[in-house]
Design a protein around this motif. Structure first.
Motif, PDB file in Angstrom:
ATOM      1  N   TRP A 251     105.232  42.954  89.406  1.00  7.73           N
ATOM      2  CA  TRP A 251     105.158  43.904  90.662  1.00  7.73           C
ATOM      3  C   TRP A 251     106.420  44.790  89.779  1.00  7.73           C
ATOM      4  CZ3 TRP A 251     102.271  44.585  94.965  1.00  7.73           C
ATOM      5  CH2 TRP A 251     102.652  44.927  95.560  1.00  7.73           C
ATOM      6  N   ASP A 266     103.153  48.976  92.904  1.00  4.65           N
ATOM      7  CA  ASP A 266     103.716  49.057  93.941  1.00  4.65           C
ATOM      8  C   ASP A 266     102.344  48.562  95.193  1.00  4.65           C
ATOM      9  OD1 ASP A 266     101.776  51.091  94.065  1.00  4.65           O
ATOM     10  OD2 ASP A 266     103.675  52.605  94.213  1.00  4.65           O
ATOM     11  N   GLU A 267     103.183  48.628  95.528  1.00  5.18           N
ATOM     12  CA  GLU A 267     101.877  48.290  97.226  1.00  5.18           C
ATOM     13  C   GLU A 267     101.283  49.422  96.891  1.00  5.18           C
ATOM     14  OE1 GLU A 267     105.463  49.036  97.647  1.00  5.18           O
ATOM     15  OE2 GLU A 267     105.656  47.560  98.982  1.00  5.18           O
ATOM     16  N   ASN A 268     100.648  50.953  96.809  1.00  2.00           N
ATOM     17  CA  ASN A 268      99.526  51.760  96.291  1.00  2.00           C
ATOM     18  C   ASN A 268      98.493  51.265  95.740  1.00  2.00           C
ATOM     19  OD1 ASN A 268     100.503  53.248  98.750  1.00  2.00           O
ATOM     20  ND2 ASN A 268     102.053  54.378  98.179  1.00  2.00           N
ATOM     21  N   TYR A 269      99.247  51.348  94.930  1.00  2.00           N
ATOM     22  CA  TYR A 269      98.108  50.675  93.453  1.00  2.00           C
ATOM     23  C   TYR A 269      97.549  49.251  93.192  1.00  2.00           C
ATOM     24  CZ  TYR A 269      96.936  48.635  88.570  1.00  2.00           C
ATOM     25  OH  TYR A 269      96.111  48.178  87.800  1.00  2.00           O
ATOM     26  N   ALA A 270      98.684  47.921  94.097  1.00  2.00           N
ATOM     27  CA  ALA A 270      97.422  46.682  94.135  1.00  2.00           C
ATOM     28  C   ALA A 270      97.173  46.809  95.708  1.00  2.00           C
ATOM     29  CB  ALA A 270      99.083  45.861  94.883  1.00  2.00           C
ATOM     30  N   ARG A 271      96.998  47.749  96.895  1.00  2.00           N
ATOM     31  CA  ARG A 271      96.105  48.192  97.920  1.00  2.00           C
ATOM     32  C   ARG A 271      94.914  49.075  97.467  1.00  2.00           C
ATOM     33  NH1 ARG A 271      95.653  48.716 103.643  1.00  2.00           N
ATOM     34  NH2 ARG A 271      93.793  50.082 103.779  1.00  2.00           N
ATOM     35  N   ASP A 298      93.597  44.794 107.420  1.00  2.00           N
ATOM     36  CA  ASP A 298      95.380  45.596 106.754  1.00  2.00           C
ATOM     37  C   ASP A 298      96.390  44.549 107.281  1.00  2.00           C
ATOM     38  OD1 ASP A 298      93.874  48.117 106.026  1.00  2.00           O
ATOM     39  OD2 ASP A 298      94.758  49.082 108.139  1.00  2.00           O
ATOM     40  N   THR A 302      98.528  43.765 103.893  1.00  4.44           N
ATOM     41  CA  THR A 302     100.019  43.353 103.942  1.00  4.44           C
ATOM     42  C   THR A 302     100.833  42.486 103.280  1.00  4.44           C
ATOM     43  OG1 THR A 302      99.425  44.557 105.644  1.00  4.44           O
ATOM     44  CG2 THR A 302     102.409  44.300 105.814  1.00  4.44           C
ATOM     45  N   LEU A 305     100.085  41.248 100.143  1.00  6.91           N
ATOM     46  CA  LEU A 305     100.870  42.182  98.882  1.00  6.91           C
ATOM     47  C   LEU A 305     102.990  41.365  99.098  1.00  6.91           C
ATOM     48  CD1 LEU A 305      99.861  45.698 100.276  1.00  6.91           C
ATOM     49  CD2 LEU A 305      99.185  44.270  98.433  1.00  6.91           C
ATOM     50  N   GLN A 306     103.111  41.182 100.095  1.00  5.20           N
ATOM     51  CA  GLN A 306     103.993  40.722  99.759  1.00  5.20           C
ATOM     52  C   GLN A 306     103.739  39.778  99.525  1.00  5.20           C
ATOM     53  OE1 GLN A 306     107.287  41.623 101.915  1.00  5.20           O
ATOM     54  NE2 GLN A 306     105.869  42.644 102.095  1.00  5.20           N
ATOM     55  N   LYS A 309     104.210  40.318  95.840  1.00  7.12           N
ATOM     56  CA  LYS A 309     105.539  40.747  95.018  1.00  7.12           C
ATOM     57  C   LYS A 309     106.338  39.749  94.939  1.00  7.12           C
ATOM     58  CE  LYS A 309     106.542  44.550  98.647  1.00  7.12           C
ATOM     59  NZ  LYS A 309     107.138  45.105  99.411  1.00  7.12           N
TER      60      LYS A 309
END
Ligand code: CUA
Length: 313
Positions: A251, A266-271, A298, A302, A305-306, A309
């Motif tokens: 991360w 980051d969040e966008n790449y992982a999503r 979603d 979320t 992703l946490q 991270k």
């Protein structure tokens, strides 16, 4: 009957598995009896009628109606019996009893996903005992085969169509699910468990499984989703290489892509990688990850992703 199946086969755990074992014993016993008759008679005749001095060869009869009828009718009846018993058992395992509890099964390289009527997803198959369970099954990619030896149950999952099967477990317990159709590199790792609960235990499990995102801290809930969705099958958590890159300590760092460009995790790449895995392929990896679009909500992404991270090395 020798009842050899009780020594040779895995425990018989479903309502139909005992029938399969019975037929197995029946065929094995028949085969054993005929093997003995043929070998003993053959050996005896070879010795008795061997060529010896003083014994002239006798002309053998060219035809015997009695013998012909005997060795046609008896095996005919036995083969008919094997077919009849087998057909009965096959019908029983194909005909889903009414009021069966329905679970959707999705196979993909290389894990199983079980979806319950309320939308809950799990990588293991949780079922109540004493109730028929109907499985509606399909594959996202290639042909897989759902195989539970303890239930004597095997059914193919074919992309683009649905197959069905059913079973009823007799006692609470755990049973291994294998993939019985070669489907690529990690075919032999494509395992799951059938977890049979009593009705109260099943209700409690389902309640927890469908509500843990609201009840648990995001990192914990995300970790559960990571396991439940089978992410850990390909993404190791100890930094070692696998079908997918390790996510430990990734991360916030720059990652090299197959086309030579770089991207920050980051969040966008992982999503994006979860929903459209083929969009950006990491250098040194094959584009084999299935999409989770339509499979993860979603709020699940979320918390996932946490969790990602939190994976520090
Ligand atoms: Cu799936 Cu083999």
């Amino acid at each position: 009957m020798f009842f050899l199946s009780s020594y040779m086969n895995p425990p018989s755990a479903s309502t139909t598995s005992a029938d399969v074992d019975w037929l197995f014993d029946f065929i094995l016993t028949l085969s054993g009896i005929f093997f003995a008759i043929i070998v003993v008679l053959g050996t005896w005749f070879v010795l008795k009628y061997r060529r010896r001095p003083g014994h002239a060869p006798q002309p053998s009869p060219s035809h015997s109606n009695k013998l012909e009828i005997l060795w046609s009718v008896i095996p005919g009846v036995l083969v008919g019996l094997i077919f009849w018993f087998g057909f009965q058992i096959w019908l029983n395992t194909r005909e889903v009893p009414p009021r069966a509890y329905e679970i959707q099964v999705t196979a993909q390289k290389w894990n199983w996903l079980f979806t319950y009527p309320d939308g809950t997803v799990d990588k293991d198959l949780h079922v109540p005992v004493g109730r028929p369970v109907r499985l509606v099954m399909t594959s996202e990619d290639v042909i897989h085969s759902f195989f539970v030896p303890d239930f004597r149950l095997k059914m193919d999952l074919v992309p683009g169509r649905y197959s069905e099967t059913w079973f009823e477990v007799k006692e609470p317990g755990r049973h291994v699910v294998y993939c019985a159709e070669y489907c690529g590199t990690k075919h032999s790792d494509m395992l799951a468990q059938v977890v049979a609960h009593d009705q109260a235990g099943f209700d409690a499990w389902l309640d927890d499984a469908s509500n843990f995102i609201d009840r648990e801290p995001p990192v914990v809930a995300g970790g559960r989703i990571f396991q439940l969705q089978g992410c850990a099958q390909c993404h190791s958590l100890d930094g070692s290489g696998n079908a997918g890159p390790s996510l430990v300590g990734a991360w916030g760092k720059e990652r090299l892509l197959a086309d030579g460009s770089r991207v920050v995790m980051d969040e966008n790449y992982a999503r994006e990688s979860i929903l459209d895995p083929q969009a950006k392929i990491r250098a040194g990896f094959q584009p084999v990850m299935p999409t989770y679009k339509g499979r993860l909500e979603d709020r699940e992404i979320t918390v996932l992703l946490q969790y990602l991270k939190s994976l520090k090395d």
